[in-house]
Design a protein around this motif. Structure first.
Motif, PDB file in Angstrom:
ATOM      1  N   SER A  18       0.835  -1.203   0.000  1.00 48.22           N
ATOM      2  CA  SER A  18       0.000   0.000   0.000  1.00 48.22           C
ATOM      3  C   SER A  18       0.868   1.250   0.000  1.00 48.22           C
ATOM      4  O   SER A  18       0.577   2.236  -0.689  1.00 48.22           O
ATOM      5  N   ARG A  19       1.937   1.199   0.782  1.00 43.72           N
ATOM      6  CA  ARG A  19       2.831   2.355   0.838  1.00 43.72           C
ATOM      7  C   ARG A  19       3.542   2.562  -0.495  1.00 43.72           C
ATOM      8  O   ARG A  19       3.701   3.698  -0.957  1.00 43.72           O
ATOM      9  N   ASP A  20       3.947   1.462  -1.120  1.00 45.41           N
ATOM     10  CA  ASP A  20       4.604   1.572  -2.416  1.00 45.41           C
ATOM     11  C   ASP A  20       3.675   2.197  -3.452  1.00 45.41           C
ATOM     12  O   ASP A  20       4.090   3.047  -4.252  1.00 45.41           O
ATOM     13  N   ALA A  21       2.409   1.781  -3.437  1.00 51.95           N
ATOM     14  CA  ALA A  21       1.453   2.337  -4.391  1.00 51.95           C
ATOM     15  C   ALA A  21       1.237   3.822  -4.143  1.00 51.95           C
ATOM     16  O   ALA A  21       1.136   4.626  -5.084  1.00 51.95           O
ATOM     17  N   ALA A  22       1.177   4.199  -2.852  1.00 53.02           N
ATOM     18  CA  ALA A  22       0.984   5.608  -2.527  1.00 53.02           C
ATOM     19  C   ALA A  22       2.192   6.441  -2.938  1.00 53.02           C
ATOM     20  O   ALA A  22       2.062   7.566  -3.429  1.00 53.02           O
ATOM     21  N   MET A  23       3.397   5.877  -2.734  1.00 55.85           N
ATOM     22  CA  MET A  23       4.600   6.605  -3.123  1.00 55.85           C
ATOM     23  C   MET A  23       4.671   6.771  -4.638  1.00 55.85           C
ATOM     24  O   MET A  23       5.094   7.815  -5.147  1.00 55.85           O
ATOM     25  N   LEU A  24       4.237   5.751  -5.376  1.00 50.67           N
ATOM     26  CA  LEU A  24       4.212   5.862  -6.830  1.00 50.67           C
ATOM     27  C   LEU A  24       3.258   6.960  -7.276  1.00 50.67           C
ATOM     28  O   LEU A  24       3.548   7.725  -8.209  1.00 50.67           O
ATOM     29  N   ALA A  25       2.105   7.039  -6.615  1.00 53.55           N
ATOM     30  CA  ALA A  25       1.154   8.098  -6.948  1.00 53.55           C
ATOM     31  C   ALA A  25       1.739   9.473  -6.640  1.00 53.55           C
ATOM     32  O   ALA A  25       1.532  10.443  -7.381  1.00 53.55           O
ATOM     33  N   LEU A  26       2.484   9.552  -5.524  1.00 54.21           N
ATOM     34  CA  LEU A  26       3.130  10.814  -5.169  1.00 54.21           C
ATOM     35  C   LEU A  26       4.156  11.213  -6.223  1.00 54.21           C
ATOM     36  O   LEU A  26       4.210  12.365  -6.665  1.00 54.21           O
ATOM     37  N   PHE A  27       4.972  10.243  -6.635  1.00 54.64           N
ATOM     38  CA  PHE A  27       5.946  10.508  -7.692  1.00 54.64           C
ATOM     39  C   PHE A  27       5.258  10.964  -8.974  1.00 54.64           C
ATOM     40  O   PHE A  27       5.697  11.914  -9.638  1.00 54.64           O
ATOM     41  N   TRP A  34       8.070  19.152 -11.344  1.00 54.42           N
ATOM     42  CA  TRP A  34       9.517  19.377 -11.322  1.00 54.42           C
ATOM     43  C   TRP A  34      10.069  19.522 -12.740  1.00 54.42           C
ATOM     44  O   TRP A  34      10.926  20.364 -12.997  1.00 54.42           O
ATOM     45  N   ARG A  35       9.559  18.684 -13.652  1.00 55.83           N
ATOM     46  CA  ARG A  35      10.054  18.738 -15.028  1.00 55.83           C
ATOM     47  C   ARG A  35       9.782  20.106 -15.647  1.00 55.83           C
ATOM     48  O   ARG A  35      10.635  20.675 -16.328  1.00 55.83           O
ATOM     49  N   ARG A  36       8.588  20.655 -15.410  1.00 59.05           N
ATOM     50  CA  ARG A  36       8.266  21.965 -15.983  1.00 59.05           C
ATOM     51  C   ARG A  36       9.128  23.063 -15.367  1.00 59.05           C
ATOM     52  O   ARG A  36       9.555  23.993 -16.051  1.00 59.05           O
ATOM     53  N   HIS A  37       9.374  22.965 -14.051  1.00 59.76           N
ATOM     54  CA  HIS A  37      10.250  23.949 -13.417  1.00 59.76           C
ATOM     55  C   HIS A  37      11.656  23.895 -14.022  1.00 59.76           C
ATOM     56  O   HIS A  37      12.261  24.939 -14.319  1.00 59.76           O
ATOM     57  N   MET A  38      12.178  22.698 -14.184  1.00 59.55           N
ATOM     58  CA  MET A  38      13.521  22.557 -14.726  1.00 59.55           C
ATOM     59  C   MET A  38      13.589  23.055 -16.167  1.00 59.55           C
ATOM     60  O   MET A  38      14.565  23.687 -16.575  1.00 59.55           O
ATOM     61  N   ALA A  39      12.542  22.797 -16.953  1.00 59.76           N
ATOM     62  CA  ALA A  39      12.519  23.255 -18.341  1.00 59.76           C
ATOM     63  C   ALA A  39      12.496  24.780 -18.409  1.00 59.76           C
ATOM     64  O   ALA A  39      13.186  25.390 -19.236  1.00 59.76           O
ATOM     65  N   THR A  40      11.705  25.418 -17.540  1.00 59.70           N
ATOM     66  CA  THR A  40      11.660  26.879 -17.519  1.00 59.70           C
ATOM     67  C   THR A  40      13.002  27.459 -17.109  1.00 59.70           C
ATOM     68  O   THR A  40      13.485  28.439 -17.694  1.00 59.70           O
ATOM     69  N   ALA A  41      13.631  26.861 -16.087  1.00 55.69           N
ATOM     70  CA  ALA A  41      14.942  27.339 -15.647  1.00 55.69           C
ATOM     71  C   ALA A  41      15.971  27.207 -16.765  1.00 55.69           C
ATOM     72  O   ALA A  41      16.792  28.108 -16.985  1.00 55.69           O
ATOM     73  N   ARG A  42      15.928  26.102 -17.488  1.00 58.97           N
ATOM     74  CA  ARG A  42      16.879  25.901 -18.583  1.00 58.97           C
ATOM     75  C   ARG A  42      16.653  26.932 -19.690  1.00 58.97           C
ATOM     76  O   ARG A  42      17.604  27.522 -20.219  1.00 58.97           O
ATOM     77  N   THR A  43      15.383  27.181 -20.043  1.00 62.51           N
ATOM     78  CA  THR A  43      15.080  28.143 -21.101  1.00 62.51           C
ATOM     79  C   THR A  43      15.539  29.541 -20.718  1.00 62.51           C
ATOM     80  O   THR A  43      16.138  30.264 -21.527  1.00 62.51           O
ATOM     81  N   GLN A  44      15.261  29.938 -19.473  1.00 58.56           N
ATOM     82  CA  GLN A  44      15.682  31.267 -19.040  1.00 58.56           C
ATOM     83  C   GLN A  44      17.199  31.367 -18.972  1.00 58.56           C
ATOM     84  O   GLN A  44      17.773  32.426 -19.242  1.00 58.56           O
ATOM     85  N   SER A  45      17.863  30.280 -18.613  1.00 56.54           N
ATOM     86  CA  SER A  45      19.323  30.293 -18.581  1.00 56.54           C
ATOM     87  C   SER A  45      19.888  30.502 -19.981  1.00 56.54           C
ATOM     88  O   SER A  45      20.803  31.310 -20.187  1.00 56.54           O
ATOM     89  N   GLU A  46      19.336  29.784 -20.959  1.00 60.43           N
ATOM     90  CA  GLU A  46      19.805  29.940 -22.333  1.00 60.43           C
ATOM     91  C   GLU A  46      19.545  31.353 -22.842  1.00 60.43           C
ATOM     92  O   GLU A  46      20.385  31.952 -23.522  1.00 60.43           O
ATOM     93  N   THR A  47      18.368  31.910 -22.514  1.00 60.73           N
ATOM     94  CA  THR A  47      18.052  33.274 -22.941  1.00 60.73           C
ATOM     95  C   THR A  47      19.006  34.277 -22.316  1.00 60.73           C
ATOM     96  O   THR A  47      19.504  35.191 -22.984  1.00 60.73           O
ATOM     97  N   ALA A  48      19.270  34.112 -21.014  1.00 61.66           N
ATOM     98  CA  ALA A  48      20.148  35.046 -20.313  1.00 61.66           C
ATOM     99  C   ALA A  48      21.564  34.999 -20.871  1.00 61.66           C
ATOM    100  O   ALA A  48      22.184  36.037 -21.120  1.00 61.66           O
ATOM    101  N   VAL A  49      22.083  33.799 -21.076  1.00 65.40           N
ATOM    102  CA  VAL A  49      23.440  33.664 -21.600  1.00 65.40           C
ATOM    103  C   VAL A  49      23.527  34.247 -23.007  1.00 65.40           C
ATOM    104  O   VAL A  49      24.489  34.947 -23.353  1.00 65.40           O
TER     105      VAL A  49
END
Length: 223
Positions: A18-27, A34-49
């Protein structure tokens, strides 16, 4: 009833499964954010540079031109009698008695007027030199502003990545605590969103490019 007539026993789900299933749902709920945050940070970094590199490439010729014109103006201003600005007035003041003297022949007065006119034209030429100098100086200031904005983008990126890094550490702690309760996804996301300082973070949180957080002002605060 024979043993063959009894339905097969159904294994009760264990606490671990049960805990494993809940952790998978959390992930599953956290990783896209997290992926969208990282993509935005990467795009802004490229723009800034890119902006900083272009600004450094563009600023060189303008600085060289400003230096050359500055030398020309400094040479022109290095004149006696309070410099170029007061030169025309000083010449007119010195020539006034000669021009007004009735004993001075007309051709001499005309020569004095011609000399004064030459001084006026020389001062006018120097003023024309100062105009492009001001333009080049303005261009330099604009490029410096672009570079400053690029450094601000770096600060924004640092804030975004720092928040995601802290959330990853929080998840790692939850994973290591095998006997503790599984955090609720809604509570986790609410806590994460409460730490946002920029409209891009609120946008990426829900994956809607048209959404702007209602409490977010138009200005970004840099810490």
């Amino acid at each position: 009833m024979t043993s063959s007539e009894h339905p097969p026993a159904v294994a009760e789900p264990t606490h671990s499964s049960s805990r494993d299933a809940a952790m998978l749902a959390l992930f599953a709920g956290l990783l896209p954010v997290w992926r969208r945050h990282m993509a935005t940070a990467r795009t802004q970094s490229e723009t800034a540079v890119g902006q900083m590199l272009k600004a450094f490439a563009d600023i060189g010729p303008h600085i060289d031109m400003a230096e050359r014109q500055s030398e020309q103006i400094n040479d022109a201003l290095a004149q006696p009698l309070d410099g170029i600005v007061g030169l025309v007035g000083a010449c007119a003041h010195l020539l006034a008695p000669l021009v007004k003297d009735p004993r001075v022949p007309p051709e001499h007065k005309a020569a004095a007027d011609s000399a004064l006119d030459l001084v006026r034209r020389a001062v006018g030429a120097l003023e024309q030199i100062s105009k492009p100098f001001q333009h080049e100086t303005q261009m330099v200031a604009e490029q410096v502003d672009h570079m400053y904005m690029g450094f601000q983008y770096q600060d924004r990126i640092s804030q975004m990545l720092g928040l995601v890094e802290g959330d990853l550490q929080k998840l790692q702690t939850a994973l290591e605590n095998q006997d503790g309760p599984v955090p609720e996804l809604a509570d986790w996301l609410q806590t994460l969103e409460s730490q946002y300082a920029m409209s891009e973070q609120h946008r990426d949180h829900v994956g809607n490019v048209n959404r702007v957080a209602p409490s977010e002002s138009n200005e970004t605060t840099f810490f």
